[in-house]
Motif scaffolding. Sequence first.
Motif, PDB file in Angstrom:
ATOM      1  N   GLY A 188       0.812  -1.202   0.000  1.00 31.11           N
ATOM      2  CA  GLY A 188       0.000   0.000   0.000  1.00 31.11           C
ATOM      3  C   GLY A 188       0.844   1.250   0.000  1.00 31.11           C
ATOM      4  O   GLY A 188       2.085   1.186  -0.011  1.00 31.11           O
ATOM      5  N   PRO A 189       0.212   2.411   0.072  1.00 30.14           N
ATOM      6  CA  PRO A 189       0.921   3.689  -0.089  1.00 30.14           C
ATOM      7  C   PRO A 189       1.920   4.013   1.011  1.00 30.14           C
ATOM      8  O   PRO A 189       2.813   4.830   0.806  1.00 30.14           O
ATOM      9  CB  PRO A 189      -0.221   4.719  -0.113  1.00 30.14           C
ATOM     10  N   GLU A 190       1.800   3.376   2.176  1.00 33.40           N
ATOM     11  CA  GLU A 190       2.697   3.680   3.288  1.00 33.40           C
ATOM     12  C   GLU A 190       3.933   2.772   3.336  1.00 33.40           C
ATOM     13  O   GLU A 190       4.751   2.898   4.237  1.00 33.40           O
ATOM     14  CB  GLU A 190       1.931   3.538   4.618  1.00 33.40           C
ATOM     15  N   ARG A 191       4.055   1.865   2.371  1.00 27.30           N
ATOM     16  CA  ARG A 191       5.112   0.850   2.435  1.00 27.30           C
ATOM     17  C   ARG A 191       6.505   1.457   2.615  1.00 27.30           C
ATOM     18  O   ARG A 191       7.241   1.091   3.541  1.00 27.30           O
ATOM     19  CB  ARG A 191       5.086  -0.029   1.185  1.00 27.30           C
ATOM     20  N   ASN A 192       6.901   2.385   1.734  1.00 24.40           N
ATOM     21  CA  ASN A 192       8.262   2.938   1.805  1.00 24.40           C
ATOM     22  C   ASN A 192       8.502   3.710   3.090  1.00 24.40           C
ATOM     23  O   ASN A 192       9.581   3.609   3.692  1.00 24.40           O
ATOM     24  CB  ASN A 192       8.518   3.825   0.586  1.00 24.40           C
TER      25      ASN A 192
END
Length: 378
Positions: free
Chosen positions: A242-246
């Motif tokens: 999802g968008p918070e991975r990094n």
Amino acid sequence: MINLRICIISTFYPVIGGVTRHTEELAERLVEKGYKVWIVTGHGKNNRIRYYGQIPVFDVRCTKSIYESFFINPLNSYHLLLKFLKEKEFDLIHIQHFGFTMLPFLLRNIDIPIISSTHLEPERYLHLNKVINTLWKNVAINIWAKYILEKSSCIIAVGEFYRKTLMEIGLYDPDKVVYIPNGVDSRKFSPGNSLFKTRLGYRYILFVGRLDAVKGLKYLIAAFRVIESRFPKIKLVIVGDGPERNQLKRIATQNVIFTGNVLGSELIDIFRGAEIFVLPSIAEGSPLAVLEAMSCGIPVISTTVGEIPYLLSDGRGILVRPCSVGELVEAITFLLENEDVRRRMGLKSREYIKKHKDWRNILEKIEIVYRNVLNKLQ
């Protein structure tokens, strides 16, 4: 009734989440019983027909995705879908996901009975962005979802707490609202040996879900920093994307393992090996991952939001406040230090799932809704 033609409007693969997995289970079980089922999505790159196993999927093109929760479709998309629905001569439409812009226009122009399942989280963006949260509640819930629900012949509340939400928007009608919880296949999601754990060689705490800020993972990672200092031979396994991975990977220690998306038997294998399952969400509906962990006999720690307090009551899990690193540390430490408690909690959770949440029972209840809606039209 078995020859019914059912159109399920929902998110679907490649979008991964609880609603997608619920839709997959429902569609596959209906097909096994002889129903004619199509899944319609509104997040496709192009308008097309494809197959997921035996299930035909009709993708309607999306021009913009917002948090993979709301999908903006071209203005002519509802004409395309209207033509498709008429050609297939569906008996029922079952809406699992409301966030497609084609829906309100479509519902004005069809006379097919509609059933809607409520997977919406009224407080989804609380604590994250006040402006977005206000728009979500006042527009997405109070206007958009309300309109779709008003057009529905029956509303399936997948969690007890949705009754309150429906009351707040003036749509709670005991003759129209039916409580049918999300289900899990307790034969597949069951206790057993874990090849993943054997290969890893360590005990691990598990999270499964979308890597979205609303899941509260930054609080779990912060809590794990304390846990790994107390229990050196422990890992945190995070399954999902999802968008918070990094951003999450930047704040995680080397003892945090990110697997990416995992499905099917591999996911069950990972569940089986976990010491504890933790879902630190800030907002939730009725989370499928919690049910799956419980079905595998894994003790659960989660937050006091959505349907979770109902699921984990009577000693079936431990509840903590959202955004509380200290309470997460305390709960995780307690369970890691008390094997007997973990075992009893896991046994109690599995028995609860088998009795109340197994898909065999859930499907029967959904079929009754289908029959009742169609019988009223005769």
